[in-house]
Scaffold this motif. Structure first.
Motif, PDB file in Angstrom:
ATOM      1  N   PRO A  66       0.807  -1.219   0.000  1.00  0.00           N
ATOM      2  CA  PRO A  66       0.000   0.000   0.000  1.00  0.00           C
ATOM      3  C   PRO A  66       0.845   1.276   0.000  1.00  0.00           C
ATOM      4  CG  PRO A  66      -0.910  -1.585   1.539  1.00  0.00           C
ATOM      5  CD  PRO A  66       0.404  -2.134   1.080  1.00  0.00           C
ATOM      6  N   CYS A  67       2.023   1.214   0.610  1.00  0.00           N
ATOM      7  CA  CYS A  67       2.921   2.381   0.615  1.00  0.00           C
ATOM      8  C   CYS A  67       3.351   2.724  -0.805  1.00  0.00           C
ATOM      9  CB  CYS A  67       4.167   2.112   1.455  1.00  0.00           C
ATOM     10  SG  CYS A  67       3.861   1.765   3.190  1.00  0.00           S
ATOM     11  N   LYS A  68       3.608   1.691  -1.603  1.00  0.00           N
ATOM     12  CA  LYS A  68       4.039   1.894  -2.989  1.00  0.00           C
ATOM     13  C   LYS A  68       2.927   2.497  -3.836  1.00  0.00           C
ATOM     14  CE  LYS A  68       7.444  -1.796  -2.913  1.00  0.00           C
ATOM     15  NZ  LYS A  68       7.873  -3.067  -3.494  1.00  0.00           N
ATOM     16  N   MET A  69       1.673   2.215  -3.487  1.00  0.00           N
ATOM     17  CA  MET A  69       0.544   2.784  -4.229  1.00  0.00           C
ATOM     18  C   MET A  69       0.230   4.205  -3.754  1.00  0.00           C
ATOM     19  SD  MET A  69      -2.067  -0.434  -4.702  1.00  0.00           S
ATOM     20  CE  MET A  69      -2.363  -0.650  -2.967  1.00  0.00           C
ATOM     21  N   LEU A  70       0.379   4.449  -2.461  1.00  0.00           N
ATOM     22  CA  LEU A  70       0.041   5.752  -1.892  1.00  0.00           C
ATOM     23  C   LEU A  70       1.093   6.815  -2.208  1.00  0.00           C
ATOM     24  CD1 LEU A  70      -1.956   7.334  -0.108  1.00  0.00           C
ATOM     25  CD2 LEU A  70      -0.591   6.638   1.865  1.00  0.00           C
ATOM     26  N   GLY A  71       2.357   6.436  -2.244  1.00  0.00           N
ATOM     27  CA  GLY A  71       3.449   7.383  -2.472  1.00  0.00           C
ATOM     28  C   GLY A  71       3.271   8.286  -3.677  1.00  0.00           C
ATOM     29  N   PRO A  72       2.990   7.714  -4.870  1.00  0.00           N
ATOM     30  CA  PRO A  72       2.800   8.563  -6.058  1.00  0.00           C
ATOM     31  C   PRO A  72       1.591   9.502  -5.942  1.00  0.00           C
ATOM     32  CG  PRO A  72       3.255   6.312  -6.707  1.00  0.00           C
ATOM     33  CD  PRO A  72       3.066   6.294  -5.228  1.00  0.00           C
TER      34      PRO A  72
END
Length: 141
Positions: A66-72
């Motif tokens: 989820p961090c990888k999806m939220l970052g952008p």
């Protein structure tokens, strides 16, 4: 001839673009608003707790999906709101900071204003919700 030269000089002076004055800031304190910055334990205080504007902090880990999806989404929202800065903290590399702010789940996003946490959320959010969160804190500037 002097009349023509004078008239030509006056007309070219009138065509110059107006001078715009840039807002100046203290040299030691560059404005980082609208940007995404990776922080470390050495830079966290100067970027977040001592900032003179609202700061959004993304507590994340490289292994967190989820961090990888939220970052952008956060990066895009902050780039569109130049009154705030996004500071990213990798909790695996900066466990002392994660512990200080009691980060128990990832991703955790906290909004800082005047060095204090004023709002936060845990977990993935949709694009419009992220945009609303960033805009809400950009308006505090």
């Amino acid at each position: 001839m002097n009349v023509l030269r004078t008239a030509a000089t006056k007309s070219t002076r009138q065509c110059k673009p107006p001078i715009t004055l840039a807002r100046s800031f203290h040299v030691a304190q560059p404005r980082l608003t609208g940007k995404t910055i990776e922080a470390t334990k050495e830079t966290f205080d100067s970027l977040v707790t001592k900032a003179d504007h609202p700061v959004i902090v993304d507590f994340y880990a490289d292994w967190c999906g989820p961090c990888k999806m939220l970052g952008p989404l956060l990066t895009k929202s902050v780039a569109g709101n130049p009154k705030v800065t996004l500071v990213k903290i990798n909790v695996d590399d900066n466990q002392e900071i994660a512990s200080k702010f009691k980060i128990a789940a990832l991703p955790t996003v906290s909004a800082f204003n005047n060095g204090e946490v004023v709002d936060s959320f845990v977990g993935m959010r949709s694009g419009p919700m992220v945009e609303q969160f960033v805009k809400k804190h950009a308006d505090l500037a």
